[in-house]
Design a protein around this motif. Sequence first.
Motif, mmCIF file in Angstrom:
data_model
loop_
_atom_site.group_PDB
_atom_site.id
_atom_site.type_symbol
_atom_site.label_atom_id
_atom_site.label_comp_id
_atom_site.label_asym_id
_atom_site.label_seq_id
_atom_site.Cartn_x
_atom_site.Cartn_y
_atom_site.Cartn_z
ATOM 1 N N ALA A 100 0.860 -1.184 0.000
ATOM 2 C CA ALA A 100 0.000 0.000 0.000
ATOM 3 C C ALA A 100 0.896 1.234 0.000
ATOM 4 O O ALA A 100 1.699 1.429 0.912
ATOM 5 C CB ALA A 100 -0.906 0.000 1.228
ATOM 6 N N VAL A 101 0.793 2.048 -1.032
ATOM 7 C CA VAL A 101 1.605 3.256 -1.169
ATOM 8 C C VAL A 101 0.694 4.475 -1.147
ATOM 9 O O VAL A 101 -0.513 4.376 -1.379
ATOM 10 C CB VAL A 101 2.447 3.228 -2.459
ATOM 11 C CG1 VAL A 101 3.423 2.064 -2.444
ATOM 12 C CG2 VAL A 101 1.543 3.147 -3.701
ATOM 13 N N GLY A 102 1.284 5.640 -0.870
ATOM 14 C CA GLY A 102 0.511 6.871 -0.834
ATOM 15 C C GLY A 102 1.418 8.073 -0.963
ATOM 16 O O GLY A 102 1.627 8.594 -2.045
ATOM 17 N N TYR A 103 1.983 8.499 0.174
ATOM 18 C CA TYR A 103 2.884 9.645 0.171
ATOM 19 C C TYR A 103 4.095 9.366 -0.723
ATOM 20 O O TYR A 103 4.761 8.338 -0.565
ATOM 21 C CB TYR A 103 3.332 9.934 1.607
ATOM 22 C CG TYR A 103 4.381 11.017 1.725
ATOM 23 C CD1 TYR A 103 4.070 12.331 1.419
ATOM 24 C CD2 TYR A 103 5.675 10.713 2.125
ATOM 25 C CE1 TYR A 103 5.034 13.328 1.516
ATOM 26 C CE2 TYR A 103 6.645 11.698 2.230
ATOM 27 C CZ TYR A 103 6.314 13.007 1.921
ATOM 28 O OH TYR A 103 7.269 13.983 2.012
ATOM 29 N N GLN A 104 4.351 10.295 -1.656
ATOM 30 C CA GLN A 104 5.473 10.156 -2.601
ATOM 31 C C GLN A 104 5.503 8.756 -3.214
ATOM 32 O O GLN A 104 6.561 8.109 -3.324
ATOM 33 C CB GLN A 104 6.800 10.454 -1.892
ATOM 34 C CG GLN A 104 6.910 11.849 -1.318
ATOM 35 C CD GLN A 104 7.113 12.925 -2.380
ATOM 36 O OE1 GLN A 104 7.256 12.608 -3.557
ATOM 37 N NE2 GLN A 104 7.123 14.173 -1.967
ATOM 38 N N ALA A 105 4.322 8.304 -3.645
ATOM 39 C CA ALA A 105 4.210 6.944 -4.181
ATOM 40 C C ALA A 105 5.135 6.712 -5.369
ATOM 41 O O ALA A 105 5.658 5.610 -5.566
ATOM 42 C CB ALA A 105 2.763 6.661 -4.587
ATOM 43 N N GLU A 106 5.358 7.765 -6.163
ATOM 44 C CA GLU A 106 6.214 7.603 -7.338
ATOM 45 C C GLU A 106 7.635 7.241 -6.950
ATOM 46 O O GLU A 106 8.325 6.529 -7.700
ATOM 47 C CB GLU A 106 6.205 8.879 -8.197
ATOM 48 C CG GLU A 106 6.850 10.097 -7.575
ATOM 49 C CD GLU A 106 5.995 10.798 -6.536
ATOM 50 O OE1 GLU A 106 6.472 11.784 -5.936
ATOM 51 O OE2 GLU A 106 4.841 10.378 -6.313
ATOM 52 N N GLN A 107 8.096 7.690 -5.778
ATOM 53 C CA GLN A 107 9.437 7.324 -5.329
ATOM 54 C C GLN A 107 9.522 5.833 -5.010
ATOM 55 O O GLN A 107 10.542 5.193 -5.273
ATOM 56 C CB GLN A 107 9.834 8.159 -4.108
ATOM 57 C CG GLN A 107 10.039 9.627 -4.390
ATOM 58 C CD GLN A 107 10.719 10.336 -3.228
ATOM 59 O OE1 GLN A 107 11.532 9.750 -2.507
ATOM 60 N NE2 GLN A 107 10.396 11.609 -3.031
ATOM 61 N N VAL A 108 8.464 5.299 -4.430
ATOM 62 C CA VAL A 108 8.438 3.860 -4.142
ATOM 63 C C VAL A 108 8.407 3.065 -5.443
ATOM 64 O O VAL A 108 9.113 2.056 -5.592
ATOM 65 C CB VAL A 108 7.231 3.501 -3.251
ATOM 66 C CG1 VAL A 108 7.213 2.001 -2.963
ATOM 67 C CG2 VAL A 108 7.270 4.290 -1.945
ATOM 68 N N GLU A 109 7.606 3.526 -6.397
ATOM 69 C CA GLU A 109 7.539 2.848 -7.694
ATOM 70 C C GLU A 109 8.912 2.849 -8.368
ATOM 71 O O GLU A 109 9.353 1.828 -8.917
ATOM 72 C CB GLU A 109 6.509 3.537 -8.597
ATOM 73 C CG GLU A 109 5.080 3.478 -8.095
ATOM 74 C CD GLU A 109 4.426 2.123 -8.280
ATOM 75 O OE1 GLU A 109 5.095 1.179 -8.760
ATOM 76 O OE2 GLU A 109 3.239 2.002 -7.925
ATOM 77 N N GLN A 110 9.587 3.986 -8.333
ATOM 78 C CA GLN A 110 10.912 4.069 -8.942
ATOM 79 C C GLN A 110 11.907 3.156 -8.240
ATOM 80 O O GLN A 110 12.749 2.524 -8.886
ATOM 81 C CB GLN A 110 11.398 5.518 -8.919
ATOM 82 C CG GLN A 110 10.616 6.443 -9.834
ATOM 83 C CD GLN A 110 10.879 7.910 -9.570
ATOM 84 O OE1 GLN A 110 11.741 8.273 -8.755
ATOM 85 N NE2 GLN A 110 10.132 8.777 -10.231
ATOM 86 N N ALA A 111 11.808 3.078 -6.907
ATOM 87 C CA ALA A 111 12.698 2.188 -6.158
ATOM 88 C C ALA A 111 12.451 0.736 -6.540
ATOM 89 O O ALA A 111 13.394 -0.046 -6.704
ATOM 90 C CB ALA A 111 12.504 2.394 -4.653
ATOM 91 N N LEU A 112 11.198 0.360 -6.704
ATOM 92 C CA LEU A 112 10.874 -1.005 -7.111
ATOM 93 C C LEU A 112 11.411 -1.300 -8.505
ATOM 94 O O LEU A 112 11.893 -2.411 -8.774
ATOM 95 C CB LEU A 112 9.364 -1.224 -7.063
ATOM 96 C CG LEU A 112 8.734 -1.305 -5.668
ATOM 97 C CD1 LEU A 112 7.215 -1.326 -5.769
ATOM 98 C CD2 LEU A 112 9.219 -2.534 -4.916
#
Length: 256
Positions: free
Chosen positions: A51-63
């Motif tokens: 479950a992502v939310g805050y600065q979700a794009e950073q998590v996506e990029q990390a993945l």
Amino acid sequence: MRALILAAGRGKRLANHHNQPKCLLEFGGHSLLERHLLILSRLGVQDIAIAVGYQAEQVEQALDRLAFLPRPQTVYNADFNAGSIVSLWSLRDQLRAGGEILLMDADVLYDYRLGQRLLQSPHSNCFLLDRDFEPGEEPVKLCLRKGLLVEFRKQIPAELHYDTIGESVGFFRFAEEMASRLADRCQHYLDQAHQEAPHEEAVRDLLLATPERFGIEDITGLPWIEIDFPEDIQQANNSILPYLQSLEPSAPNANI
């Protein structure tokens, strides 16, 4: 076995020290997110939803950079400033998809053996309990009386009788039926406009309704820490990281 990771929160108490999701904080050259994935992979858990939310794009990029296969699924919680009950509710389809569930907070630096204890436990609905904790209002506490769980909350009623108390790590294991019931309970909170509630309240409701169906694994002595405050980062680096098992597949056991 499916793992669900809650990583949508803003981490307001660390706002002056970082501007990224807490799961991207690095310790020993690995982010908390990468550590979760490495440990889960080592445990044989490959079906992962975050479950992502805050600065979700950073998590996506990390993945994308980590390139774990199969790539963990991400579920976006647009209301990430609300309580974590909303993040758990956003994973309702995964909770209802069948099979056993591991539910994990993303902001925990922990040893591989915590996950191992959870997976190997004879309890199909299981909490992790650490008896060595600092008293106060912040820890989410687990209380037992005669081996049965009787409370799970930060604030313990003064009149509650118990013989064992410890801190919950924030990792849970649920059997298929209980995971589905947890999704229903999250829906109830949102139907009642209680979006500000922490997800632990939904778990607590299930526990108190059927305490005989839950058990614990005592992980006292194993290294772990939840990252909430700036001082937690320092403690994680100085007092936890040196005692973690290596994430390398061929690493020997830690000597603690």
